[in-house]
Design a protein around this motif. Sequence first.
Motif, PDB file in Angstrom:
ATOM      1  N   ILE A  68      21.435   3.452   3.512  1.00  7.70           N
ATOM      2  CA  ILE A  68      20.943   4.565   2.544  1.00  7.70           C
ATOM      3  C   ILE A  68      20.139   4.296   1.418  1.00  7.70           C
ATOM      4  O   ILE A  68      20.305   3.288   0.913  1.00  7.70           O
ATOM      5  N   LEU A  69      19.341   5.185   1.247  1.00  8.04           N
ATOM      6  CA  LEU A  69      18.157   4.602   0.365  1.00  8.04           C
ATOM      7  C   LEU A  69      18.026   5.747  -0.794  1.00  8.04           C
ATOM      8  O   LEU A  69      17.876   6.932  -0.688  1.00  8.04           O
ATOM      9  N   SER A  70      18.668   5.340  -1.941  1.00  2.00           N
ATOM     10  CA  SER A  70      18.707   6.234  -3.149  1.00  2.00           C
ATOM     11  C   SER A  70      17.553   5.860  -3.805  1.00  2.00           C
ATOM     12  O   SER A  70      17.503   5.212  -5.008  1.00  2.00           O
ATOM     13  N   ILE A  71      16.469   6.339  -3.620  1.00  3.72           N
ATOM     14  CA  ILE A  71      15.305   6.142  -4.165  1.00  3.72           C
ATOM     15  C   ILE A  71      14.165   7.134  -4.627  1.00  3.72           C
ATOM     16  O   ILE A  71      14.598   8.148  -4.076  1.00  3.72           O
ATOM     17  N   GLU A  72      13.161   6.859  -5.249  1.00  4.60           N
ATOM     18  CA  GLU A  72      12.121   7.932  -5.552  1.00  4.60           C
ATOM     19  C   GLU A  72      11.025   7.582  -4.850  1.00  4.60           C
ATOM     20  O   GLU A  72      10.990   6.658  -3.948  1.00  4.60           O
ATOM     21  N   ILE A  73       9.875   8.206  -5.450  1.00  6.80           N
ATOM     22  CA  ILE A  73       8.493   7.998  -4.578  1.00  6.80           C
ATOM     23  C   ILE A  73       8.170   6.434  -4.805  1.00  6.80           C
ATOM     24  O   ILE A  73       7.762   5.904  -3.946  1.00  6.80           O
ATOM     25  N   THR A  74       8.280   5.744  -6.082  1.00  5.20           N
ATOM     26  CA  THR A  74       7.960   4.565  -6.143  1.00  5.20           C
ATOM     27  C   THR A  74       8.807   3.379  -5.113  1.00  5.20           C
ATOM     28  O   THR A  74       8.238   2.521  -4.720  1.00  5.20           O
ATOM     29  N   GLY A  75      10.068   3.800  -5.007  1.00  3.29           N
ATOM     30  CA  GLY A  75      10.997   2.922  -4.020  1.00  3.29           C
ATOM     31  C   GLY A  75      10.323   3.110  -2.694  1.00  3.29           C
ATOM     32  O   GLY A  75      10.337   2.167  -1.952  1.00  3.29           O
ATOM     33  N   MET A  76       9.782   4.463  -2.053  1.00  4.30           N
ATOM     34  CA  MET A  76       9.304   4.444  -0.887  1.00  4.30           C
ATOM     35  C   MET A  76       8.020   3.558  -0.631  1.00  4.30           C
ATOM     36  O   MET A  76       7.908   2.942   0.404  1.00  4.30           O
ATOM     37  N   LEU A  77       7.303   3.630  -2.008  1.00  4.53           N
ATOM     38  CA  LEU A  77       5.917   2.894  -1.785  1.00  4.53           C
ATOM     39  C   LEU A  77       6.263   1.426  -1.601  1.00  4.53           C
ATOM     40  O   LEU A  77       5.713   0.768  -1.023  1.00  4.53           O
ATOM     41  N   PHE A  78       7.416   0.751  -2.343  1.00  2.00           N
ATOM     42  CA  PHE A  78       7.811  -0.812  -2.332  1.00  2.00           C
ATOM     43  C   PHE A  78       8.397  -0.905  -0.743  1.00  2.00           C
ATOM     44  O   PHE A  78       8.089  -2.140  -0.178  1.00  2.00           O
ATOM     45  N   LEU A  79       9.353  -0.089  -0.307  1.00  2.00           N
ATOM     46  CA  LEU A  79       9.580  -0.146   1.140  1.00  2.00           C
ATOM     47  C   LEU A  79       8.737  -0.159   1.987  1.00  2.00           C
ATOM     48  O   LEU A  79       8.922  -0.965   2.917  1.00  2.00           O
TER      49      LEU A  79
END
Length: 683
Positions: free
Chosen positions: A90-101
């Motif tokens: 489960i990814l509880s993230i925003e756009i910056t989290g996706m960039l880091f992933l």
Amino acid sequence: MFPDETHQFKAILHLLLHFRWIWVGLVSLYEEDRDKFIQKRLSMFSEKGICFDFIECFPQMMYGSQAGEMMENGEKLYKVIMESTVTAVILSIEITGMLFLRVMINVFNVDNIPKERTAKVWIMTAQMEFTSILIQRQFHIDFLHGALSFAIHSKELTGFQQFIQKRNPNLEKNDGFIRDFWKDAFECSFSRDITDGNAERICTGEENLETLPNSVFETTMNAHSYSIYNAVYAVAHALKAMRSSKLKGGRKIDERRWKLFLRSPWQLHYFLQQVSFNNSAGEQVSFGPNGELETGFDILNWATFPNKSFLKVQIGKIDPQAPPEKLVIISAKEAVWPLMFNQALPLSICNKECPLGHSKIKVEGKLSCCYDCKPCPEGKIADQLDLDDCFPCPEDQYPNKDKNNCLLKHIIYLTYQEPLGISLAVIAVSFSVISAVVLGIFLKHQDTPIVKANNRNLTYSLLVALLLSFLCSLLFIGQPDQVKCLLRQTAFGIIFSVALSCILGKTIIVVLAFMATKPGSKMRKWVGNRLAISIVLSCSLTQFCICVVWLTISPPFPDSDMHSMAEEIVLQCNEGSTTMFYTVLGFLGFLTAFSFTVAFLARNLPDTFNEAKFITFSMLVFCSVWVSFIPTYLSTKGKYMVAVEIFSILASAAGLLLCIFSPKCFIIVLRPNLNKKEQLMKK
């Protein structure tokens, strides 16, 4: 403009249960989000049997000299995720989290991690947005193939495509945002921004946004665009409502007071909460009592392509207005999954599923999702994978060898078609014929001393009783029915009581005859047919009355025994009243014991043909058969219990026939010279 987040987590839980993903991980963007989830949401998942192998958060964004530390923490997080056996994350993230992933997946690489563990199904919350910054344009997005994401419910708006197509930085020169976006999206520079003349590509402003891969820019209406669209109109409706509202004297707000009012924009909240309108897509926009948007979520399945584009297909939805059982609807038949799973539904469990015929067993010191498997015990099966416990088959079925299915039990009973039934029937008929032959011999030589001695009427009655005893054993062979069940034990009890009463009468007469020979004895009047008939009738009628009472209050009936045999249903006769059944047997036991005692005491009395000794020996055989019958009967099951009872009837009756009558038949047939009055008087 975001719905109640509780619905989203309920939907994630429902999604995990739907796909049976009970061993999962969670990665959040901020530590606060992780702690909030542990405090408020973790118990909701645990109660439904969901276990978390890890709950982590992305490292904080750092720049300059601290960027190295950020990347080191990112590599540690990458190892935690990829080394885990969980498949669903489960990814509880925003756009910056996706960039880091994306950086983590494309930059870090741990060779000692099994390849199959790197295939993950990412479950992304609705806060997440996807785009590619310039440095990530060449990064592959294969890791998103088969991912699942939540998005605020949206619909396509009329005119949105035309609006996108008309965007042009040359016509919107005062909009600095669109110029920066244009340069980043098309990797070009505007001529007026060039200072050194080294620009590789000049922005004309005529570039087509639709040529961009959707990993860079989505030209279709997505959930975030839809939310912004609704937000603008919600504020517009709130402003209109506030502008048209009246003050406490009934006066409308003038321009001066309006400007003063707008200096405190929080005052708009009251009017926002009252907003309710239909947008151009025909959907109602309104807010709940807690200020959250009253709408649902869409569940999307991602499919990626080699040109770094992707497609999101709706496979479910969350409708907060629906009944609880219809809160989440999922239809994932056409869903795609990460390529490594070859379109098979991925598993996300702590260990391999327990195979058929096995059930789970708790492992001490591990989470409830981690367990061992144990084979099902005798009599139980597991016809599905990963069952918590094995269960028994229905009464008319039994487990197969692998304990993963139930088979129909075979119906059995002692039949005339099998060797055992045929053998017992032949023995019964043979002995009944022998009894009839013996009776014929005695009738033919009824006037000879050996037949006349010791009451020939009792002898005839005993032979007839033995003949019927052999024949009554045939009632125990064949499929039980109402008539057979009524006659089996009652016929056996009455016939054997007649036989035993005849033996008792013969023995008593031997004793009385010896006592009557003494001078002056008063026993002479008792020696005769009257006493014999009285003994036989009294004993037989007593047993007959017991059987009548038995048949009246609780008679035997056809029944089936489904439990004694593991793989067979035994058709049998239920004795009805157990008390009356044992009363019949008890009375036979009393006659047997009394007859044996009297015969034993009279065994040494002088007797020309020594009948007292023969009766004693025959009763010894009779008692031995029925004493050994009890443990043998209790240790057998099914049709063999019936066979044991038949054998006991035949053996005990045959013992009486052979021990009592074979010596007499030998003298009558083979030694007639001994069957004379002179021989009798000689002794």
